[in-house]
Design a protein around this motif. Sequence first.
Motif, PDB file in Angstrom:
ATOM      1  N   LEU A  91       0.847  -1.192   0.000  1.00 23.66           N
ATOM      2  CA  LEU A  91       0.000   0.000   0.000  1.00 23.66           C
ATOM      3  C   LEU A  91       0.884   1.244   0.000  1.00 23.66           C
ATOM      4  O   LEU A  91       2.010   1.227   0.497  1.00 23.66           O
ATOM      5  N   ASP A  92       0.349   2.314  -0.555  1.00 27.97           N
ATOM      6  CA  ASP A  92       1.184   3.485  -0.821  1.00 27.97           C
ATOM      7  C   ASP A  92       1.438   4.374   0.393  1.00 27.97           C
ATOM      8  O   ASP A  92       2.322   5.216   0.371  1.00 27.97           O
ATOM      9  N   TYR A  93       0.644   4.209   1.466  1.00 28.97           N
ATOM     10  CA  TYR A  93       0.690   5.255   2.485  1.00 28.97           C
ATOM     11  C   TYR A  93       1.747   5.074   3.566  1.00 28.97           C
ATOM     12  O   TYR A  93       1.860   5.910   4.459  1.00 28.97           O
ATOM     13  N   TYR A  94       2.514   3.998   3.522  1.00 30.01           N
ATOM     14  CA  TYR A  94       3.440   3.751   4.638  1.00 30.01           C
ATOM     15  C   TYR A  94       4.615   4.729   4.667  1.00 30.01           C
ATOM     16  O   TYR A  94       5.114   5.173   3.634  1.00 30.01           O
ATOM     17  N   THR A  95       5.029   5.070   5.881  1.00 31.41           N
ATOM     18  CA  THR A  95       6.229   5.869   6.126  1.00 31.41           C
ATOM     19  C   THR A  95       6.976   5.193   7.276  1.00 31.41           C
ATOM     20  O   THR A  95       6.372   4.555   8.128  1.00 31.41           O
ATOM     21  N   ARG A  96       8.273   5.344   7.285  1.00 31.91           N
ATOM     22  CA  ARG A  96       9.110   4.783   8.364  1.00 31.91           C
ATOM     23  C   ARG A  96       8.842   3.285   8.579  1.00 31.91           C
ATOM     24  O   ARG A  96       8.880   2.517   7.641  1.00 31.91           O
ATOM     25  N   THR A  97       8.468   2.912   9.837  1.00 41.01           N
ATOM     26  CA  THR A  97       8.381   1.494  10.168  1.00 41.01           C
ATOM     27  C   THR A  97       7.372   0.732   9.301  1.00 41.01           C
ATOM     28  O   THR A  97       6.221   1.148   9.160  1.00 41.01           O
ATOM     29  N   VAL A  98       7.819  -0.370   8.720  1.00 44.44           N
ATOM     30  CA  VAL A  98       6.910  -1.338   8.108  1.00 44.44           C
ATOM     31  C   VAL A  98       7.261  -2.709   8.672  1.00 44.44           C
ATOM     32  O   VAL A  98       8.418  -2.960   9.025  1.00 44.44           O
ATOM     33  N   PHE A  99       6.264  -3.575   8.781  1.00 43.72           N
ATOM     34  CA  PHE A  99       6.560  -4.931   9.288  1.00 43.72           C
ATOM     35  C   PHE A  99       5.566  -5.939   8.727  1.00 43.72           C
ATOM     36  O   PHE A  99       4.473  -5.575   8.276  1.00 43.72           O
ATOM     37  N   GLU A 100       5.981  -7.172   8.744  1.00 44.53           N
ATOM     38  CA  GLU A 100       5.102  -8.281   8.376  1.00 44.53           C
ATOM     39  C   GLU A 100       5.348  -9.430   9.329  1.00 44.53           C
ATOM     40  O   GLU A 100       6.444  -9.576   9.884  1.00 44.53           O
TER      41      GLU A 100
ATOM     42  N   CYS B 143       0.049 -11.137   8.652  1.00 42.06           N
ATOM     43  CA  CYS B 143      -0.183  -9.841   9.281  1.00 42.06           C
ATOM     44  C   CYS B 143       0.819  -8.841   8.721  1.00 42.06           C
ATOM     45  O   CYS B 143       1.957  -9.209   8.421  1.00 42.06           O
ATOM     46  N   GLY B 144       0.395  -7.609   8.548  1.00 39.36           N
ATOM     47  CA  GLY B 144       1.315  -6.585   8.093  1.00 39.36           C
ATOM     48  C   GLY B 144       0.875  -5.230   8.601  1.00 39.36           C
ATOM     49  O   GLY B 144      -0.294  -5.035   8.949  1.00 39.36           O
ATOM     50  N   GLY B 145       1.819  -4.323   8.647  1.00 40.06           N
ATOM     51  CA  GLY B 145       1.439  -2.998   9.094  1.00 40.06           C
ATOM     52  C   GLY B 145       2.620  -2.059   9.109  1.00 40.06           C
ATOM     53  O   GLY B 145       3.655  -2.333   8.503  1.00 40.06           O
ATOM     54  N   GLY B 146       2.441  -0.967   9.823  1.00 38.25           N
ATOM     55  CA  GLY B 146       3.503   0.010   9.920  1.00 38.25           C
ATOM     56  C   GLY B 146       2.942   1.397  10.130  1.00 38.25           C
ATOM     57  O   GLY B 146       1.754   1.580  10.413  1.00 38.25           O
ATOM     58  N   ARG B 147       3.835   2.351   9.962  1.00 34.89           N
ATOM     59  CA  ARG B 147       3.518   3.747  10.238  1.00 34.89           C
ATOM     60  C   ARG B 147       3.033   4.416   8.959  1.00 34.89           C
ATOM     61  O   ARG B 147       3.485   4.088   7.858  1.00 34.89           O
ATOM     62  N   TYR B 148       2.078   5.347   9.097  1.00 38.86           N
ATOM     63  CA  TYR B 148       1.569   6.074   7.920  1.00 38.86           C
ATOM     64  C   TYR B 148       1.287   7.515   8.342  1.00 38.86           C
ATOM     65  O   TYR B 148       0.162   7.899   8.588  1.00 38.86           O
ATOM     66  N   ASP B 149       2.361   8.308   8.387  1.00 40.93           N
ATOM     67  CA  ASP B 149       2.272   9.635   8.993  1.00 40.93           C
ATOM     68  C   ASP B 149       1.632  10.690   8.103  1.00 40.93           C
ATOM     69  O   ASP B 149       1.403  11.811   8.569  1.00 40.93           O
ATOM     70  N   ASN B 150       1.352  10.371   6.836  1.00 41.06           N
ATOM     71  CA  ASN B 150       0.823  11.403   5.941  1.00 41.06           C
ATOM     72  C   ASN B 150      -0.653  11.230   5.594  1.00 41.06           C
ATOM     73  O   ASN B 150      -1.235  12.076   4.924  1.00 41.06           O
ATOM     74  N   LEU B 151      -1.267  10.135   6.041  1.00 40.27           N
ATOM     75  CA  LEU B 151      -2.612   9.837   5.553  1.00 40.27           C
ATOM     76  C   LEU B 151      -3.664  10.807   6.093  1.00 40.27           C
ATOM     77  O   LEU B 151      -4.592  11.189   5.376  1.00 40.27           O
ATOM     78  N   VAL B 152      -3.525  11.216   7.349  1.00 43.28           N
ATOM     79  CA  VAL B 152      -4.502  12.161   7.910  1.00 43.28           C
ATOM     80  C   VAL B 152      -4.480  13.461   7.100  1.00 43.28           C
ATOM     81  O   VAL B 152      -5.536  14.013   6.755  1.00 43.28           O
ATOM     82  N   GLU B 153      -3.283  13.920   6.756  1.00 43.34           N
ATOM     83  CA  GLU B 153      -3.157  15.136   5.938  1.00 43.34           C
ATOM     84  C   GLU B 153      -3.720  14.929   4.527  1.00 43.34           C
ATOM     85  O   GLU B 153      -4.381  15.815   3.982  1.00 43.34           O
ATOM     86  N   THR B 154      -3.460  13.777   3.953  1.00 43.43           N
ATOM     87  CA  THR B 154      -4.007  13.461   2.623  1.00 43.43           C
ATOM     88  C   THR B 154      -5.526  13.610   2.614  1.00 43.43           C
ATOM     89  O   THR B 154      -6.121  14.045   1.627  1.00 43.43           O
TER      90      THR B 154
END
Lengths: 428, 428
Positions: free
Chosen positions: B258-267, B280-291
């Motif tokens: 997915l396009d929105y991840y920033t910094r930490t990503v993990f699976e 399971c996967g995830g991570g940080r997405y610091d720009n999505l609220v602003e988007t």
Amino acid sequence: MNFKAPRGTHDILPDEAATWQWLESTARESFRRFGYREIRTPLLEHLELFERGTGETSDVVQKEMYAFEKSDTRYALRPEGTPSVVRAYLQASLDKTQPFQKFFYIGPMFRYERPQAGRQRQFHQLGAEVIGADDALLDAEVILLALQVLEGIGLTGQRLIVNSSGCTTCRPGYRDVLHKTLEPHIDGMCADCDMRFKRNVLRILDCKKEVCRRVVATLPKITEHLCDACRAHFDTVLQALDGAGQTYEADPYLVRGLDYYTRTVFEIHHEGLGARGAICGGGRYDNLVETFGGPSLGCTGFSMGMEGTLAVLAGQSGEAVAPSGPGPDLLMVPVGASAENQCFQWSFSLRDQGHYSDITYGSKSVKAKMRAANRSGSIFVAVVGDDELAAGEIIVKRMETGEETKIDVRSGTNQLAAFLYDARTPPT
Amino acid sequence: MNFKAPRGTHDILPDEAATWQWLESTARESFRRFGYREIRTPLLEHLELFERGTGETSDVVQKEMYAFEKSDTRYALRPEGTPSVVRAYLQASLDKTQPFQKFFYIGPMFRYERPQAGRQRQFHQLGAEVIGADDALLDAEVILLALQVLEGIGLTGQRLIVNSSGCTTCRPGYRDVLHKTLEPHIDGMCADCDMRFKRNVLRILDCKKEVCRRVVATLPKITEHLCDACRAHFDTVLQALDGAGQTYEADPYLVRGLDYYTRTVFEIHHEGLGARGAICGGGRYDNLVETFGGPSLGCTGFSMGMEGTLAVLAGQSGEAVAPSGPGPDLLMVPVGASAENQCFQWSFSLRDQGHYSDITYGSKSVKAKMRAANRSGSIFVAVVGDDELAAGEIIVKRMETGEETKIDVRSGTNQLAAFLYDARTPPT
């Protein structure tokens, strides 16, 4: 750019979600005691399932279906649960292996109607379906089960309304009687009733328009035209309700909006819902399994609108009906980066020991963190800075009383976990 | 006429539903201890939400969206939870009133992809989203939370893989490095990678094709191109995992689809899932609220595939992983119509007293009813006929031992309820 949830849908935020969880777990406990087990069917089905099942003359199919086409396949988001449950039953060949089944379901339904107060395009129902038996007692069972769910959440003032809608033996005769009696009046009735007169005359009994209701009140009653088998079935249902001490109103003009009902039909009304109608409805549908290509098997069930039920309950109590979840057992307020790291590890360890432990995140001032701690609803709060780290002791404050306790954390969180455990166990 | 569930969807029947309930309640207990509260968003959203949120270069949006049009509005059944949660957060103005939120969700997602083993068009995820803080410790928290859910259901052998994907400061530089390094090799790579080279070169790192993987293994690592802030953030995450005793593999080529991840990503991977990828996967997405038009707010989270998790667990245990629900406390087998009515009332009364009581329904022979009783898993069974009604006593048989107890029911079910209560309470 500004994004909103689609028209007729709404978000359930955590405080409200707590109320939904509570309704669901209360219902699940009733289902358990009555021997109903959960079934989950897909949210979308082939459109034909509802056209055949829910019925082409029903308002749901005629006006309200959330239907769409994709790659030449016609889908519909499910408008109700019953056709899907019967389809799943047949698809799994349960009619051949374990024909008697008591199911319950909880989940979202979709109707593409004009959104208005109390009506959403995505709404939620819980319901029960019994497949595989003709017993009139099962009709009484699903009615009592629905009422137990409502009593379980503390609702009062609900009214049970019951009727029989006959069967393929006696209903055609009653239709004829209605056609003959209505013919002289139909020109004065509403346009919908004019259509119903041609397509499904029984639905006229359900018209909400005053002009039509006046005519309906003069019509012959179906209960005077039931065949002997339907009469005996209905009497058994009413006796079982009497035996259980359950009051009811027998309304000979009650019909349900879906086409598949036979014999027993019922609704549960509450004045808190106003003109919107029933919070729960159901009845017997002995022909649906055959309609879907299965054998002839008796079925009965109900569905309950969850939005309506919660709205009535909120009106009754005048406020949120279930408490939102409790705050943490312990909230740690770290001051400085090394305290933050240490509190993170302690918190993780306490969670592993079964506690709800949390720390204040965000690079806020200590003052802002303390405000957050005061608002958190935590039972205990501990401020942890360099002094506490150096001493290997933290001070845990019970927020209700202000009482403070010093706890040794030099060898980890075992003492802290035991303290929190004791604190929530009542003294013996 | 023959109805089936739509392609790529499946029914969850009661035995299987018990396993799902168990996974959900285990996860809910982990969420509770970690302070995450439930949010429920609609199953459908405006298509634009995912085009902007999930990202137009993602496979999800390009190939797999369950999108449809209705009355000139473009909808999509949600393919993932994150964009909806962020939208709901902003729509409720939580960014202004309570900006720090820890949410969880559990529910169906939809992707219109070719159905294959382990991939359904309607599938289910549980996940967590933290909105409103930049703390690296929160990345470690959501990772540990996801692992706790898996440990809670007894899964073993899962592997945690982590990386940093940089931020808007350092990622453009890394993209340039990739473009330059890849240019001489791109002609020998797959057609998808050729497209990715033009649109989103980072996604090449994720290509599963052997020919591309060989090139990827020679590429410069993002961890050598992080800015100081991203480097410090990633170090804090790894230290917190170390502190919690959590092992991990740092994979500098890990990117998320997915396009929105920033910094930490993990699976989180498990060999039981084979080539299908992460459970399971995830991570940080610091720009999505602003988007989505909100303020700049840090966010982190994960999502876990429930079908995949249960499949891995079933493979591990070699059988159904949670017991299906227990049978009734008491099953009554009525012989004759008056016994049936009486058993119905007793059963209703026992349920009211908290027991799971049931009766055999259906106009079957006594022999068939006894077979059903033997299969039911009931703790006690009582056959009730005219003799028992006349005597006002029933004989309750413990199915495990054959032991029989006579119980007086002349004044109702109180003695019976007490007997059932004692029978399930261990002797002191």
